[in-house]
Design an enzyme around this catalytic site. Structure first.
Site, PDB file in Angstrom:
ATOM      1  CB  ILE A  33       3.616  -8.928   0.965  1.00 37.91           C
ATOM      2  CG1 ILE A  33       4.795  -8.719   1.927  1.00 37.91           C
ATOM      3  CG2 ILE A  33       2.432  -8.039   1.351  1.00 37.91           C
ATOM      4  CD1 ILE A  33       5.390  -7.322   1.870  1.00 37.91           C
ATOM      5  N   GLY A  34       4.906 -12.154   1.014  1.00 39.08           N
ATOM      6  CA  GLY A  34       5.994 -12.910   0.402  1.00 39.08           C
ATOM      7  C   GLY A  34       6.398 -14.129   1.202  1.00 39.08           C
ATOM      8  N   GLY A  36       9.581 -17.036   1.485  1.00 41.43           N
ATOM      9  CA  GLY A  36      10.931 -17.379   1.075  1.00 41.43           C
ATOM     10  C   GLY A  36      11.378 -18.701   1.655  1.00 41.43           C
ATOM     11  CB  SER A  38      15.099 -18.626   5.876  1.00 39.96           C
ATOM     12  OG  SER A  38      15.267 -17.336   5.339  1.00 39.96           O
ATOM     13  CB  ALA A  39      11.581 -15.499   6.881  1.00 38.72           C
ATOM     14  CE  LYS A  52      13.568 -12.736   5.328  1.00 38.86           C
ATOM     15  NZ  LYS A  52      14.786 -12.427   4.537  1.00 38.86           N
ATOM     16  CG  ASP A 133      19.330 -16.634  -2.416  1.00 41.39           C
ATOM     17  OD1 ASP A 133      19.175 -17.324  -3.436  1.00 41.39           O
ATOM     18  OD2 ASP A 133      18.454 -16.489  -1.549  1.00 41.39           O
TER      19      ASP A 133
END
Length: 203
Positions: A33-34, A36, A38-39, A52, A133
């Site tokens: 679902i996402g 980023g 770093s993960a 995550k 962030d």
């Protein structure tokens, strides 16, 4: 049988191209679902939880982010932490739309919502953490109108991050004006973000 979080995390395979990672494969009981810096995040099937899983060169952030979520467990604006391991954390799945999705979909973000983010970040500072962030993709507005903030891995950094202050300034200077469009193209928002990150302009 309910899968173990460690097994789900171990099932994720990444491939690195240049400086970017992409998901090659993962357990079928997870939905990607996402993505980023770093993960990647995966919703666990038949649950209200997200796992995550960090990239190989960012796995140390798992323990750091788990500690941050634990420290913020009394603040309702952040998901609850349910589990963590060497390269993963498990947190609440948050129903709702990111601020980015609100802008691209024309869903108005009101002043109360901005104040709610401010209030949440004030609690973060009171707990000796440094909100960092904060951007449109990690601010979520729930169907009930509550604010939730995700991706806290950089709340331990010491340098000052002005991202939220700049977003707030842009809200008041432009978005809150009556004639300013409340629906914005995704490409425009991403272009603005790219220019901002390169310090091409300041609010």
């Amino acid at each position: 049988m309910k899968p173990k979080n460690s097994e789900l995390a171990a099932s994720v395979r990444y491939q690195k191209k240049g400086s970017r990672y992409t998901v090659v494969s993962h357990d079928s009981r997870m939905s990607h679902i996402g993505t980023g810096r770093s993960a990647c995040a995966f919703r666990i099937q038949n649950s209200q939880a997200v796992i995550k899983v960090y990239y190989p060169d960012s796995s140390q952030l798992a323990a750091e982010e788990a500690a941050i979520y634990s420290k913020l467990e009394s603040v309702s604006s952040f998901p609850a932490l349910h589990d963590s391991g060497p390269n993963y954390i498990v947190i609440d799945f948050i129903e709702g739309r990111t601020f980015f999705q609100c802008l691209t979909g024309g869903e108005k973000i009101d002043t109360k919502t901005i104040m709610d983010v401010d209030r949440a970040l004030m609690h973060v500072k009171e707990l000796q953490l440094n909100p960092s962030d904060i951007h449109l993709h990690n601010l979520i507005l729930t169907p009930e109108g509550a604010v939730r903030i995700i991706d806290l891995a950089r709340f331990n950094q010491t340098k000052n991050c002005s991202q939220w202050d700049d977003l707030k300034a842009a809200y008041h200077k432009f978005y809150s004006k009556r004639l300013f469009p409340k629906r914005m193209p995704a490409l425009l928002l991403e272009s603005i973000r790219a220019l901002y990150k390169r310090n091409f302009f300041h609010i």
